[in-house]
Enzyme design. Sequence first.
Site: not given
Length: 176
Positions: A51, A138, A101, A27
């Site tokens: 999440k 994360s 990514r 990030h």
Amino acid sequence: MAGDPIIGSGVHRCVCPGSFDPVTSGHVDVVRRATDLFDDVVVAVLTNPAKQGMFSADERVDLLRASLQGLPRVRVEAVGGGLLVDYCRSVGAVAVVKGLRSGTDFAYELPMALMNRHLTGLETVFLPGDPRFEHVSSSLVKEVAAHGGDVSGLVPDAVLAALVERLGLGDATPLQ
Ligand code: PNS
């Protein structure tokens, strides 16, 4: 359009949105590169109901501020709720910036980018993630850290310390 806060503000501003639970080195790399492309950058901390959260919104904001210290023309804000497009309009942002990514990220991000453009014309700029952080997310960081794995270098120092504290790993130093 007269009165439109986006057009004519003179500032080419972008928003880097995310849940950032917690912010990773990937990030930080994307935000840094966004500062090269835009006059200023607003990092918007949102809550993604899909999440599982480890850190509160305030904690995520504090960790971002510590991690982005020294980057010019960046500010971090918590977004209480509502649509990202409305937030972007309220701060006068001309684009969203997101890192990608992999193809999996693209499949996740593309419908949101298209929906945001459908809603208000807000464009999304995708930056290819730095290969050094291709495997870093994360959720993986939290999982690995929770099992005592080494995540140093994958997250900023402030996040490493916060993970040690949150997971009660202080004595065993398993993250080093
Ligand atoms: O880091 P994340 O969890 O992948 O970020 C996703 C996020 C929070 C940016 C996205 O869920 C979002 O924009 N939420 C705000 C509500 C909204 O605008 N939803 C419609 C998106 S098209």
